[in-house]
Design a protein around this motif. Structure first.
Motif, PDB file in Angstrom:
ATOM      1  N   VAL A  99       5.318 -19.199  10.821  1.00 24.19           N
ATOM      2  CA  VAL A  99       4.482 -18.684  11.907  1.00 24.19           C
ATOM      3  C   VAL A  99       3.927 -19.828  12.743  1.00 24.19           C
ATOM      4  CG1 VAL A  99       2.374 -17.415  12.452  1.00 24.19           C
ATOM      5  CG2 VAL A  99       3.883 -16.604  10.620  1.00 24.19           C
ATOM      6  N   ASP A 100       3.465 -20.899  12.073  1.00 24.41           N
ATOM      7  CA  ASP A 100       2.928 -22.058  12.795  1.00 24.41           C
ATOM      8  C   ASP A 100       4.005 -22.740  13.638  1.00 24.41           C
ATOM      9  OD1 ASP A 100       0.471 -21.596  11.741  1.00 24.41           O
ATOM     10  OD2 ASP A 100       0.601 -23.126  10.172  1.00 24.41           O
ATOM     11  N   ALA A 101       5.243 -22.758  13.133  1.00 26.12           N
ATOM     12  CA  ALA A 101       6.340 -23.372  13.887  1.00 26.12           C
ATOM     13  C   ALA A 101       6.618 -22.584  15.161  1.00 26.12           C
ATOM     14  CB  ALA A 101       7.597 -23.444  13.025  1.00 26.12           C
ATOM     15  N   MET A 102       6.562 -21.257  15.064  1.00 28.94           N
ATOM     16  CA  MET A 102       6.761 -20.422  16.241  1.00 28.94           C
ATOM     17  C   MET A 102       5.670 -20.685  17.279  1.00 28.94           C
ATOM     18  SD  MET A 102       9.421 -18.421  16.381  1.00 28.94           S
ATOM     19  CE  MET A 102      10.626 -17.499  15.398  1.00 28.94           C
ATOM     20  N   GLU A 103       4.429 -20.822  16.807  1.00 27.45           N
ATOM     21  CA  GLU A 103       3.331 -21.084  17.737  1.00 27.45           C
ATOM     22  C   GLU A 103       3.505 -22.433  18.420  1.00 27.45           C
ATOM     23  OE1 GLU A 103       0.976 -18.976  18.753  1.00 27.45           O
ATOM     24  OE2 GLU A 103       2.129 -17.531  17.553  1.00 27.45           O
ATOM     25  N   ARG A 104       4.015 -23.415  17.655  1.00 26.15           N
ATOM     26  CA  ARG A 104       4.249 -24.744  18.247  1.00 26.15           C
ATOM     27  C   ARG A 104       5.322 -24.667  19.322  1.00 26.15           C
ATOM     28  NH1 ARG A 104       4.623 -28.230  20.886  1.00 26.15           N
ATOM     29  NH2 ARG A 104       4.559 -30.492  20.563  1.00 26.15           N
ATOM     30  N   LEU A 105       6.341 -23.853  19.114  1.00 26.84           N
ATOM     31  CA  LEU A 105       7.380 -23.678  20.129  1.00 26.84           C
ATOM     32  C   LEU A 105       6.797 -23.112  21.418  1.00 26.84           C
ATOM     33  CD1 LEU A 105      10.352 -22.174  18.061  1.00 26.84           C
ATOM     34  CD2 LEU A 105      10.132 -24.515  18.897  1.00 26.84           C
ATOM     35  N   LYS A 106       5.843 -22.200  21.292  1.00 26.14           N
ATOM     36  CA  LYS A 106       5.254 -21.565  22.471  1.00 26.14           C
ATOM     37  C   LYS A 106       4.398 -22.531  23.288  1.00 26.14           C
ATOM     38  CE  LYS A 106       5.005 -16.921  20.448  1.00 26.14           C
ATOM     39  NZ  LYS A 106       4.091 -15.828  20.044  1.00 26.14           N
ATOM     40  N   GLU A 107       3.941 -23.617  22.651  1.00 26.71           N
ATOM     41  CA  GLU A 107       3.090 -24.585  23.351  1.00 26.71           C
ATOM     42  C   GLU A 107       3.902 -25.564  24.200  1.00 26.71           C
ATOM     43  OE1 GLU A 107       0.960 -26.482  20.240  1.00 26.71           O
ATOM     44  OE2 GLU A 107      -0.208 -24.698  19.693  1.00 26.71           O
ATOM     45  N   HIS A 108       5.191 -25.668  23.935  1.00 29.37           N
ATOM     46  CA  HIS A 108       6.037 -26.641  24.640  1.00 29.37           C
ATOM     47  C   HIS A 108       6.348 -26.142  26.048  1.00 29.37           C
ATOM     48  CE1 HIS A 108       8.744 -30.008  24.936  1.00 29.37           C
ATOM     49  NE2 HIS A 108       9.798 -29.249  25.122  1.00 29.37           N
TER      50      HIS A 108
ATOM     51  N   ALA B 160       5.767 -26.316  11.310  1.00 31.89           N
ATOM     52  CA  ALA B 160       5.350 -26.816  12.625  1.00 31.89           C
ATOM     53  C   ALA B 160       5.500 -28.317  12.748  1.00 31.89           C
ATOM     54  CB  ALA B 160       3.904 -26.398  12.904  1.00 31.89           C
ATOM     55  N   ASP B 161       5.313 -29.053  11.646  1.00 32.41           N
ATOM     56  CA  ASP B 161       5.429 -30.514  11.692  1.00 32.41           C
ATOM     57  C   ASP B 161       6.853 -30.928  12.062  1.00 32.41           C
ATOM     58  OD1 ASP B 161       2.784 -30.837  11.060  1.00 32.41           O
ATOM     59  OD2 ASP B 161       3.136 -31.126   8.907  1.00 32.41           O
ATOM     60  N   ALA B 162       7.835 -30.247  11.483  1.00 30.10           N
ATOM     61  CA  ALA B 162       9.234 -30.569  11.793  1.00 30.10           C
ATOM     62  C   ALA B 162       9.540 -30.279  13.261  1.00 30.10           C
ATOM     63  CB  ALA B 162      10.161 -29.767  10.889  1.00 30.10           C
ATOM     64  N   VAL B 163       9.036 -29.142  13.746  1.00 27.12           N
ATOM     65  CA  VAL B 163       9.245 -28.798  15.152  1.00 27.12           C
ATOM     66  C   VAL B 163       8.602 -29.839  16.056  1.00 27.12           C
ATOM     67  CG1 VAL B 163       8.651 -27.140  16.966  1.00 27.12           C
ATOM     68  CG2 VAL B 163       9.501 -26.327  14.753  1.00 27.12           C
ATOM     69  N   ALA B 164       7.349 -30.210  15.747  1.00 27.36           N
ATOM     70  CA  ALA B 164       6.635 -31.194  16.565  1.00 27.36           C
ATOM     71  C   ALA B 164       7.362 -32.529  16.567  1.00 27.36           C
ATOM     72  CB  ALA B 164       5.206 -31.360  16.056  1.00 27.36           C
TER      73      ALA B 164
ATOM     74  N   LEU C 132      10.500 -32.255  18.761  1.00 30.06           N
ATOM     75  CA  LEU C 132      10.133 -32.184  20.177  1.00 30.06           C
ATOM     76  C   LEU C 132       9.684 -33.540  20.692  1.00 30.06           C
ATOM     77  CD1 LEU C 132       8.235 -28.762  20.363  1.00 30.06           C
ATOM     78  CD2 LEU C 132      10.458 -29.313  21.358  1.00 30.06           C
ATOM     79  N   PHE C 133       8.967 -34.285  19.849  1.00 30.50           N
ATOM     80  CA  PHE C 133       8.513 -35.632  20.233  1.00 30.50           C
ATOM     81  C   PHE C 133       9.702 -36.556  20.424  1.00 30.50           C
ATOM     82  CE2 PHE C 133       7.325 -39.991  19.090  1.00 30.50           C
ATOM     83  CZ  PHE C 133       6.318 -40.221  20.011  1.00 30.50           C
ATOM     84  N   GLU C 134      10.685 -36.470  19.513  1.00 29.74           N
ATOM     85  CA  GLU C 134      11.868 -37.326  19.618  1.00 29.74           C
ATOM     86  C   GLU C 134      12.669 -37.014  20.875  1.00 29.74           C
ATOM     87  OE1 GLU C 134      12.906 -39.876  17.842  1.00 29.74           O
ATOM     88  OE2 GLU C 134      11.140 -39.786  16.543  1.00 29.74           O
TER      89      GLU C 134
END
Length: 483
Positions: A345-354, A381-385, A388-390
């Motif tokens: 769920v946190d990973a999905m929320e992180r995707l929405k912030e990009h 979410a950490d993996a997604v972040a 995205l940073f890379e």
């Protein structure tokens, strides 16, 4: 069929009691008679008995699929229009509804005002039309994904266009899925038995585009040792997708315009006209109206191509579609042989912030990367972040000066210089560049002074009469009553 007071009768079929109640009350308040049922069989009996002036039917009902009713209704009562409602708000549903002869498709949840407007349109008298022949079942693969209002409108537009050969112009940022829409228009349209041929104008050397499009005769130019078949001939009977049409050089634009006007073309070096039996779908990420003002794109060609415009929204304008798209791309990655993954769920929320500058294509690449590089089944979410940073472009070194206006103008002018170098005539460059600078400068000055031309002239250091002349020449909007 109207009652003794002249009220039109609406037949409703939906297995959801709440939906039936809401629709019945809204339609009754608008002056309609309503009959509602949860059964497709009951609806069919009413239709056979000659009842009703309009049908509203759900797709999924206990005894029969509402879509299967549509062609049967049209066979026995061609004048009776059907509006299809569905919570399965996918592109396939919209296409099936259109292909089977529904008047309109409305995804659930829908706005009651919109529904009432559609009902009013559907009740406008029409001439009786023949029922369509039976169509093949459409496959359930999803060429387009999303349930946002913006995507639902695209589904309905594309579904309507599948029954026509109208020329379509698709606009949108890179990565929004322009070719997917073009393929959907072909794959679900009446030209689907024919070929789908795509050509990217930006990927073809300028001097070869005419030959690529129209073909060439032997000896037409150095190296033409045999007759070459162009994309128009390759696409005969099907669809020709002209991607990045904004990059088409002027000479090819002129020839394409003639094809659209006359319905035929000649090969490079040829004299015999060839019939152009294709549907044209064009796409671009550029602002073609700006290109027209710059003299880089023909205005008459633009209007020939822009018969039906479709704008694809960037991903940041349909954030609610991100979870659905992410799961879709993970399933595609799995089908391609990558490990099965899911997102927390946190990973999905992180995707929405990009911000998604690369749109859906960027999201798909991210999902494939996550599936390939991370061993855990559930991506957090950490993996997604981290990914995205890379993927973010490197920041400019500190202390580096931002681009000056002179540098920006010089970079912009390189396109004109390149065109001249490629043998394409560039005329009145000085005047065109001045017009490009003058237009935004005067527009901003007038906006800053709220249309007061005296203040704007003073701000610009111009004579008031000179400013007025330039406003007329550049066709700038004027605030009336302010001078």
């Amino acid at each position: 069929m109207s009652d003794e007071n002249g009220a039109r009768t609406i037949l409703i079929a939906d297995d959801d009691r709440a939906i039936r109640t809401v629709l019945s009350q809204a339609l009754a308040r608008s002056g309609y008679q309503v009959r509602a049922t949860s059964s497709a069989a009951t609806l069919w009996r009413w239709v056979e008995d000659g009842e009703g002036d309009l049908v509203l039917t759900d797709v999924v009902m206990p005894d029969e699929n509402g879509l299967d009713l549509v062609p049967r209704i049209r066979r026995v009562r061609p004048e009776l229009r059907v509006i299809v409602m569905s919570a399965q708000s996918t592109f396939i549903t919209a296409v099936k509804a259109a292909q089977r002869g529904a008047f309109e498709y409305l995804p659930k949840p829908f706005d009651l005002k919109e529904l009432l407007a559609v009902v009013a349109r559907a009740l406008v008298p029409q001439q009786a039309v023949a029922a369509p022949p039976g169509e093949e079942e459409t496959g359930e693969r999803l060429p387009l994904v999303g349930r946002s209002p913006a995507m639902q409108e695209i589904y309905r537009t594309v579904a309507r266009l599948t029954t026509t050969d109208l020329t379509v112009m698709i606009t949108g940022e890179s990565g929004t899925g322009k070719e997917l829409v073009a393929r959907a228009l072909h794959d679900y349209g009446r030209r689907r038995p024919g070929p789908f041929v795509a050509i990217n104008m930006a990927a073809i050397p300028r001097e070869l585009i005419e030959s690529e499009l129209f073909g060439h005769e032997r000896g037409a130019f150095t190296g033409a040792l045999a007759r070459g078949v162009g994309r128009f001939e390759q696409a005969a009977g099907g669809t020709l997708f002209l991607d990045e049409i904004g990059d088409m050089p002027p000479e090819a634009q002129t020839r394409l315009l003639r094809v659209l006007q006359e319905g035929e073309f000649t090969t490079v070096g040829g004299r015999t006209p060839v019939k152009a039996n294709v549907r044209i779908v064009a796409a671009t990420h550029r602002d073609l109206r700006q290109a027209i003002r710059q003299g880089l794109f023909r205005e008459d060609l633009f209007y020939r191509l822009n018969v039906v415009p479709i704008r694809l929204p960037p991903l940041r304008e349909r954030i609610e579609d991100i979870p659905l798209l992410a799961r879709h791309f993970l399933e595609r990655a799995k089908a391609a042989g990558l490990p099965a993954k899911q997102l927390s769920v946190d990973a999905m929320e992180r995707l929405k912030e990009h911000r998604w500058p690369g749109n859906a294509r960027e999201l798909e690449n991210l999902m494939r990367r996550l599936a390939a590089l991370y061993p855990q089944e559930t991506i957090d979410a950490d993996a997604v972040a981290a990914e995205l940073f890379e993927a973010e472009p490197a920041a400019e070194p500190r202390g580096e000066s931002p681009e000056t206006l002179e540098q920006a103008v010089e970079r912009h002018l390189q396109s004109f210089v390149s065109a001249q170098r490629d043998g394409l005539p560039v005329r009145d460059l000085y005047g065109r560049v001045l017009a490009e600078v003058e237009r935004p400068l005067l527009r901003l000055a007038l906006a800053a002074t709220r249309g007061n031309q005296i203040k704007a002239a003073s701000m610009l250091g111009l004579n008031r009469n000179t400013l007025r002349k330039k406003i007329r020449e550049l066709d700038l909007p004027v605030v009336r009553g302010v001078s």
